[in-house]
Design an enzyme around this catalytic site. Sequence first.
Site, PDB file in Angstrom:
ATOM      1  CB  CYS A  89      -9.740   1.437 -12.895  1.00 21.95           C
ATOM      2  SG  CYS A  89      -8.956  -0.029 -12.435  1.00 21.95           S
ATOM      3  CG  HIS A 339      -4.634   2.030 -10.157  1.00 17.09           C
ATOM      4  ND1 HIS A 339      -5.637   2.930 -10.208  1.00 17.09           N
ATOM      5  CD2 HIS A 339      -4.985   0.976 -10.963  1.00 17.09           C
ATOM      6  CE1 HIS A 339      -6.711   2.498 -10.773  1.00 17.09           C
ATOM      7  NE2 HIS A 339      -6.142   1.512 -11.453  1.00 17.09           N
ATOM      8  CB  CYS A 369      -7.868   0.330 -19.220  1.00 18.38           C
ATOM      9  SG  CYS A 369      -6.653   0.098 -17.799  1.00 18.38           S
TER      10      CYS A 369
END
Length: 384
Positions: A89, A339, A369
């Site tokens: 991510c 996202h 994270c």
Amino acid sequence: MSEAYIIQAVRTPVGRRGGALSGVHPADLGAHVIKALFTDTGVDPGEVDDVIFGCVDTIGPQAGDIARTAWLAAGFPEDVPGVTVDRQCGSSQQAVHFAAQAVMSGTADLVVAGGVQNMSQIPISSAMVVGQQFGFPTPMHGSVGWDHRYGSEEISQFRSADMIAARWELSRVEMEEFALASHQKAAAAQDSGRFSREIVPLGEVQHDEGPRRDTDLAKMAKLAPLRPDGLVTAALSSQISDGASAVLVASERMVTRHKLMPRARVHHLSARGSDPVYMLTAPIRATRHALERTGMSVSDIDLFEANEAFASVVLAWAKELKVDLDRVNVNGGAIALGHPIGATGTRLMTTLLHELERTGGRFGLQTMCEGGGQANVTILERLG
């Protein structure tokens, strides 16, 4: 050592899964933001030393080094190379780190850093699923060293989000209140035009599709948990999305040569790891590390962007570090805005920079994270 300056930062609107951007080729999404970086800067794209893009699940239309294909799809010079990075991510945030490190080392003067992800076309974990179809083990199991160290424990971001909620004693209601606030802040930001300077419309798509203006706590309370006996629901999780974002990183020499107006300076960059089973707790360790390295404290930071992979992640991070939530994700986060995993790092950075400029803040800290129990931290200093 040279400074690394942010000259421009842009993003597409973030599209919902199956939404208005779902049919756009990832290379075209990337090309769209790359072209926008040069619209008002007056810099010749041929002077770019490298293009560094983040992307996860690089198969199908996202395969073949999407940084390179996006640059070429933009119609820019063939002699400029590109490279695609995967820190899960945090991939595009890491792209900025690599770009800034190249500039600070003196080996590059101008670098495009960004990311792209079309999760409608390439669902999350597609690369792992394809591997399993060929009979290969998952990345988390099958290695002698890994299995000896971690056994056959379930490795899942959903389990991690629940484990974090339990460890930091976060109630479902507390997390739902946080998620609702994310939607409300995003809607307010849209209504006030706060995103207008950072978003480069794509056709008729001008606004983020994620914010749910009609949601409320009662609706959230009706959702079933994602895991048996868990607390985390879809409402407490980031949205699957499509989008791209990019920043232009320049050296002092490039700034002087072209009389550019830097918008920010990269004050600090680092990455740290933590327990890969908990997976999503690394922002705590990474933020502590960054503050220690810079001699700064939480009170020195004007604005924070902490990626809302799950409500529990941000709430635990804020609770552990004693960060005032009034300074965190002030225009909403991934729970509301979405996202698109490969693009989120520079999406957060773009939003952070524009908000620092709007409010007159000096320092902004970004963290998120990442799979495998990792986290990046970038601290920007607004200039001008």
